[in-house]
Design a protein around this motif. Structure first.
Motif, PDB file in Angstrom:
ATOM      1  N   PRO A  19      16.917  -2.485 -14.609  1.00  0.00           N
ATOM      2  CA  PRO A  19      15.886  -3.455 -14.196  1.00  0.00           C
ATOM      3  C   PRO A  19      14.893  -2.859 -13.191  1.00  0.00           C
ATOM      4  N   ALA A  20      15.356  -1.995 -12.321  1.00  0.00           N
ATOM      5  CA  ALA A  20      14.467  -1.354 -11.350  1.00  0.00           C
ATOM      6  C   ALA A  20      13.455  -0.458 -12.069  1.00  0.00           C
ATOM      7  N   SER A  21      13.880   0.184 -13.136  1.00  0.00           N
ATOM      8  CA  SER A  21      12.973   1.038 -13.910  1.00  0.00           C
ATOM      9  C   SER A  21      11.893   0.213 -14.580  1.00  0.00           C
ATOM     10  N   GLU A  22      12.244  -0.985 -15.022  1.00  0.00           N
ATOM     11  CA  GLU A  22      11.249  -1.850 -15.652  1.00  0.00           C
ATOM     12  C   GLU A  22      10.169  -2.232 -14.647  1.00  0.00           C
ATOM     13  N   LYS A  23      10.578  -2.596 -13.452  1.00  0.00           N
ATOM     14  CA  LYS A  23       9.609  -2.966 -12.417  1.00  0.00           C
ATOM     15  C   LYS A  23       8.717  -1.780 -12.085  1.00  0.00           C
ATOM     16  N   LYS A  24       9.316  -0.606 -11.947  1.00  0.00           N
ATOM     17  CA  LYS A  24       8.546   0.592 -11.632  1.00  0.00           C
ATOM     18  C   LYS A  24       7.573   0.932 -12.765  1.00  0.00           C
ATOM     19  N   ALA A  25       7.994   0.723 -13.998  1.00  0.00           N
ATOM     20  CA  ALA A  25       7.121   0.998 -15.149  1.00  0.00           C
ATOM     21  C   ALA A  25       5.881   0.113 -15.118  1.00  0.00           C
ATOM     22  N   TRP A  26       6.051  -1.173 -14.807  1.00  0.00           N
ATOM     23  CA  TRP A  26       4.903  -2.078 -14.722  1.00  0.00           C
ATOM     24  C   TRP A  26       3.964  -1.663 -13.591  1.00  0.00           C
ATOM     25  N   LEU A  27       4.524  -1.281 -12.455  1.00  0.00           N
ATOM     26  CA  LEU A  27       3.695  -0.863 -11.324  1.00  0.00           C
ATOM     27  C   LEU A  27       2.907   0.401 -11.656  1.00  0.00           C
ATOM     28  N   ILE A  28       3.556   1.357 -12.291  1.00  0.00           N
ATOM     29  CA  ILE A  28       2.876   2.592 -12.669  1.00  0.00           C
ATOM     30  C   ILE A  28       1.786   2.313 -13.699  1.00  0.00           C
ATOM     31  N   LEU A  29       2.078   1.467 -14.649  1.00  0.00           N
ATOM     32  CA  LEU A  29       1.100   1.122 -15.684  1.00  0.00           C
ATOM     33  C   LEU A  29      -0.136   0.451 -15.075  1.00  0.00           C
ATOM     34  N   ALA A  30       0.081  -0.463 -14.152  1.00  0.00           N
ATOM     35  CA  ALA A  30      -1.039  -1.131 -13.480  1.00  0.00           C
ATOM     36  C   ALA A  30      -1.841  -0.141 -12.640  1.00  0.00           C
ATOM     37  N   TRP A  31      -1.148   0.738 -11.946  1.00  0.00           N
ATOM     38  CA  TRP A  31      -1.817   1.721 -11.100  1.00  0.00           C
ATOM     39  C   TRP A  31      -2.647   2.697 -11.934  1.00  0.00           C
ATOM     40  N   VAL A  32      -2.075   3.211 -13.000  1.00  0.00           N
ATOM     41  CA  VAL A  32      -2.769   4.179 -13.851  1.00  0.00           C
ATOM     42  C   VAL A  32      -4.017   3.563 -14.483  1.00  0.00           C
ATOM     43  N   SER A  33      -3.914   2.333 -14.926  1.00  0.00           N
ATOM     44  CA  SER A  33      -5.082   1.702 -15.554  1.00  0.00           C
ATOM     45  C   SER A  33      -6.192   1.471 -14.540  1.00  0.00           C
ATOM     46  N   THR A  34      -5.833   1.193 -13.303  1.00  0.00           N
ATOM     47  CA  THR A  34      -6.839   1.014 -12.253  1.00  0.00           C
ATOM     48  C   THR A  34      -7.505   2.329 -11.901  1.00  0.00           C
ATOM     49  N   VAL A  35      -6.715   3.356 -11.708  1.00  0.00           N
ATOM     50  CA  VAL A  35      -7.251   4.668 -11.346  1.00  0.00           C
ATOM     51  C   VAL A  35      -8.124   5.221 -12.471  1.00  0.00           C
ATOM     52  N   ALA A  36      -7.707   5.054 -13.693  1.00  0.00           N
ATOM     53  CA  ALA A  36      -8.468   5.566 -14.830  1.00  0.00           C
ATOM     54  C   ALA A  36      -9.853   4.926 -14.910  1.00  0.00           C
ATOM     55  N   LEU A  77      -8.939  12.087  -8.148  1.00  0.00           N
ATOM     56  CA  LEU A  77      -7.936  13.110  -7.842  1.00  0.00           C
ATOM     57  C   LEU A  77      -7.196  12.807  -6.541  1.00  0.00           C
ATOM     58  N   ILE A  78      -7.922  12.344  -5.524  1.00  0.00           N
ATOM     59  CA  ILE A  78      -7.296  12.001  -4.244  1.00  0.00           C
ATOM     60  C   ILE A  78      -6.341  10.824  -4.411  1.00  0.00           C
ATOM     61  N   VAL A  79      -6.804   9.774  -5.081  1.00  0.00           N
ATOM     62  CA  VAL A  79      -5.962   8.588  -5.283  1.00  0.00           C
ATOM     63  C   VAL A  79      -4.747   8.930  -6.139  1.00  0.00           C
ATOM     64  N   THR A  80      -4.932   9.803  -7.117  1.00  0.00           N
ATOM     65  CA  THR A  80      -3.812  10.219  -7.975  1.00  0.00           C
ATOM     66  C   THR A  80      -2.781  10.990  -7.157  1.00  0.00           C
ATOM     67  N   ALA A  81      -3.223  11.901  -6.309  1.00  0.00           N
ATOM     68  CA  ALA A  81      -2.294  12.672  -5.487  1.00  0.00           C
ATOM     69  C   ALA A  81      -1.505  11.766  -4.541  1.00  0.00           C
ATOM     70  N   ILE A  82      -2.194  10.827  -3.914  1.00  0.00           N
ATOM     71  CA  ILE A  82      -1.512   9.900  -3.012  1.00  0.00           C
ATOM     72  C   ILE A  82      -0.551   9.012  -3.785  1.00  0.00           C
ATOM     73  N   GLY A  83      -0.991   8.510  -4.925  1.00  0.00           N
ATOM     74  CA  GLY A  83      -0.143   7.638  -5.736  1.00  0.00           C
ATOM     75  C   GLY A  83       1.108   8.340  -6.224  1.00  0.00           C
ATOM     76  N   LEU A  84       0.969   9.576  -6.690  1.00  0.00           N
ATOM     77  CA  LEU A  84       2.134  10.331  -7.149  1.00  0.00           C
ATOM     78  C   LEU A  84       3.128  10.572  -6.013  1.00  0.00           C
ATOM     79  N   ALA A  85       2.599  10.844  -4.816  1.00  0.00           N
ATOM     80  CA  ALA A  85       3.483  11.040  -3.673  1.00  0.00           C
ATOM     81  C   ALA A  85       4.244   9.753  -3.338  1.00  0.00           C
ATOM     82  N   LEU A  86       3.567   8.619  -3.442  1.00  0.00           N
ATOM     83  CA  LEU A  86       4.222   7.335  -3.150  1.00  0.00           C
ATOM     84  C   LEU A  86       5.223   6.920  -4.220  1.00  0.00           C
ATOM     85  N   ILE A  87       4.916   7.233  -5.464  1.00  0.00           N
ATOM     86  CA  ILE A  87       5.802   6.838  -6.568  1.00  0.00           C
ATOM     87  C   ILE A  87       7.114   7.586  -6.517  1.00  0.00           C
ATOM     88  N   ARG A  88       7.064   8.850  -6.137  1.00  0.00           N
ATOM     89  CA  ARG A  88       8.276   9.658  -6.071  1.00  0.00           C
ATOM     90  C   ARG A  88       9.140   9.165  -4.987  1.00  0.00           C
TER      91      ARG A  88
END
Length: 88
Positions: A19-36, A77-88
């Protein structure tokens, strides 16, 4: 729109892990679509609306695809770097 179409599949795949992976997947999907959407002028309908409004304004600022890209690439690129650091 493609996020709505693919989101269910991504979440279902992640839910099979936990269940935690599902929540993380939705958050990543929302973040990626915004950054893109920030990368290029054509990445978001909102970008095109603001560009057109700026052109019609009294000052008549003309925002081209390339001038937007000069800002969009570094900021993405800056937002992606920060986001990847936070996601990990």
């Amino acid at each position: 729109m493609s996020i709505l179409l693919l989101g269910g599949r991504v979440a279902a795949s992640a839910a099979s892990i936990s269940p935690a992976s599902e929540k993380k997947a939705w958050l990543i999907l929302a973040w990626v679509s915004t950054v893109a959407g920030n990368l290029s002028l054509l990445g978001s309908a909102a970008n095109l609306i603001v560009c057109e409004q700026a052109r019609r304004a009294t000052v008549g600022y003309n925002l081209s695809f390339w001038s937007h890209l000069k800002f969009g690439v570094p900021s993405t690129l800056i937002v992606t770097a920060i986001g990847l650091a936070l996601i990990r």
